[in-house]
Design a protein around this motif. Structure first.
Motif, PDB file in Angstrom:
ATOM      1  N   LYS A  78     -34.668  13.097 -19.564  1.00 41.10           N
ATOM      2  CA  LYS A  78     -34.115  11.813 -19.132  1.00 41.10           C
ATOM      3  C   LYS A  78     -34.651  10.657 -19.954  1.00 41.10           C
ATOM      4  O   LYS A  78     -33.915   9.760 -20.352  1.00 41.10           O
ATOM      5  CB  LYS A  78     -34.432  11.604 -17.655  1.00 41.10           C
ATOM      6  CG  LYS A  78     -33.954  10.293 -17.076  1.00 41.10           C
ATOM      7  CD  LYS A  78     -34.355  10.178 -15.615  1.00 41.10           C
ATOM      8  CE  LYS A  78     -33.926   8.841 -15.021  1.00 41.10           C
ATOM      9  NZ  LYS A  78     -34.347   8.726 -13.599  1.00 41.10           N
ATOM     10  N   GLY A  90     -28.846  15.071 -23.349  1.00 35.31           N
ATOM     11  CA  GLY A  90     -30.178  15.316 -22.796  1.00 35.31           C
ATOM     12  C   GLY A  90     -31.049  16.206 -23.648  1.00 35.31           C
ATOM     13  O   GLY A  90     -32.078  16.707 -23.175  1.00 35.31           O
ATOM     14  N   GLU A 146     -32.619  18.873 -18.334  1.00 36.14           N
ATOM     15  CA  GLU A 146     -32.513  17.992 -19.485  1.00 36.14           C
ATOM     16  C   GLU A 146     -33.605  16.921 -19.468  1.00 36.14           C
ATOM     17  O   GLU A 146     -34.261  16.695 -18.459  1.00 36.14           O
ATOM     18  CB  GLU A 146     -31.128  17.330 -19.490  1.00 36.14           C
ATOM     19  CG  GLU A 146     -29.992  18.335 -19.577  1.00 36.14           C
ATOM     20  CD  GLU A 146     -28.637  17.700 -19.306  1.00 36.14           C
ATOM     21  OE1 GLU A 146     -28.628  16.504 -18.938  1.00 36.14           O
ATOM     22  OE2 GLU A 146     -27.624  18.385 -19.450  1.00 36.14           O
TER      23      GLU A 146
END
Length: 384
Positions: free
Chosen positions: A297, A231, A295
């Motif tokens: 995506k 990520g 994170e």
């Protein structure tokens, strides 16, 4: 799935009719606040939502989510191409450029000239449906990829095991099944990530990312980004408008000039700004934190802006914003990621993003609540 668009709208590729909330030239050319796209209504009065959006500078292609599949085109096209493309029935994927519309079916790929009234495609390629490598992820196709203008088909070595591919203004970035990244094309702005500004005629691995498995790639006008399996976001290329999220001298000077004009005096911090490190070209991939608390995506690149969706369901944008493509209800540019507050205020969960050169389209899941304010990465045993 609902879609919202913002940014360049001079050809009504986002908003197809005048909105009474807006007035003047800006209402026609620039949309700084996300505006919901309307699905196509068929003769039976049923409205089909869009499952995918692809955009060029003056056009938008939308793939309907109904089982039969069809494509709707909005923006600068002739009357025969505007609206639902009847030849697209059964389409599985779509890609659009300033000159052509590419449609992928189960057994073939077709390229249609958007300036022609011909009822036959200008180029077509059959697909072996029995082959294990017959999957299409435009512009990637079995055996190669489709360019935005003739010659359309460019071959790729099967040994590369290409997973996805993105076309920039003058370069190409490819992700393999093993997570390696290759780039080629023009490198005058460091967009190839090899540390120099020279072009590459053949695919060359980005050595700085070697050993780290990447999950997706995207290409802008002259910059590139990729996301790792963990990520993490990596950026490289041109940063003139802050599209890498790194300090941009042009943006900082513009900001200082506006401040000076408003205050009627020279900025007191000018000497401090001169000591800052500005980055106009980042020739190697640089690790970049959109937000330290979650994170990334998915990510997409416009000509000179970037948009990323986090695991929290938030959309962050940065870079050139003079057409409202950053979605912050202003026409300002930024070299720092900023969350698009519209979606959080509406309690909408962003699940995907697609950038056109000067605009942005965000996908929102239907009837899905927003994630907590700051979902974090897994904590260690010390709670850190």
């Amino acid at each position: 799935m609902r879609w919202f668009g913002f940014g360049f709208n001079a050809f009504q590729q986002i908003q197809t009719q005048n909105n009474p909330e807006y007035s003047g030239l800006d209402a026609e050319e620039r949309l700084s606040s996300p505006t919901e796209l309307k699905g196509h209504v068929n003769r039976d009065g049923r409205c089909f939502e869009f499952s995918q959006i692809r955009a060029s500078w003056s056009r938008r292609a939308s793939l309907h989510s109904d089982d039969a599949g069809c494509v709707c085109v909005a923006g600068f096209v002739n009357d025969s191409c505007r609206g639902v493309i009847k030849q697209s029935r059964g389409c599985r994927d779509v890609f659009i450029s300033e000159s052509h519309l590419t449609l992928a079916f189960l057994d073939r790929v077709e390229c249609w000239d958007l300036q022609s009234s011909d009822e036959t495609p200008s180029w077509t390629m059959g697909i072996d449906t029995q082959s294990k490598s017959s999957a299409v992820n435009l512009p990637l196709v079995p055996g190669g990829y489709i360019a935005s203008k003739p010659p359309f088909f460019h071959s790729l070595s099967p040994h590369m095991q290409a997973k996805s591919l993105a076309l920039g203004g003058e370069h190409v970035i490819l992700l393999t099944a093993t997570g390696a990244v290759y780039t080629w094309g023009q490198g005058s702005h460091g967009q190839l990530g090899h540390g120099g500004l020279l072009p590459e005629e053949e695919p060359r691995t980005v050595e700085a990312l070697w050993g780290m498995k990447m999950s997706s790639v995207s290409a802008g006008g002259w910059h590139s980004v990729c996301i790792s399996d963990a990520g993490d976001l990596y950026v490289w290329g041109w940063n003139e408008s802050g599209q890498l999220g790194l300090p941009s001298q042009r943006l900082r000077k513009t900001s200082e000039k506006k401040t000076d004009q408003q205050e009627g005096e020279l900025s007191q911090n000018s000497s401090t700004h001169q000591e800052e490190v500005f980055i106009s070209i980042q020739a190697f991939p640089a690790l970049f934190d959109v937000t330290p608390l979650c994170e990334v995506k998915t990510v997409s690149c416009g000509s000179r802006h970037t948009a990323a969706v986090t695991t929290s369901g938030d959309l962050y944008t940065w870079g050139w914003g003079e057409y409202g493509q950053l979605g912050h209800q202003s026409f300002s540019s930024s070299d720092e990621p900023q969350r698009v507050e519209f979606f959080r205020a509406q309690q909408l969960h962003v699940v995907g993003v697609v950038c056109g050169p000067w605009n942005t389209f965000a996908a929102v899941a239907n009837e899905e609540g927003l994630a907590p304010e700051y979902p974090t990465k897994p904590l260690n045993k010390h709670g850190e």
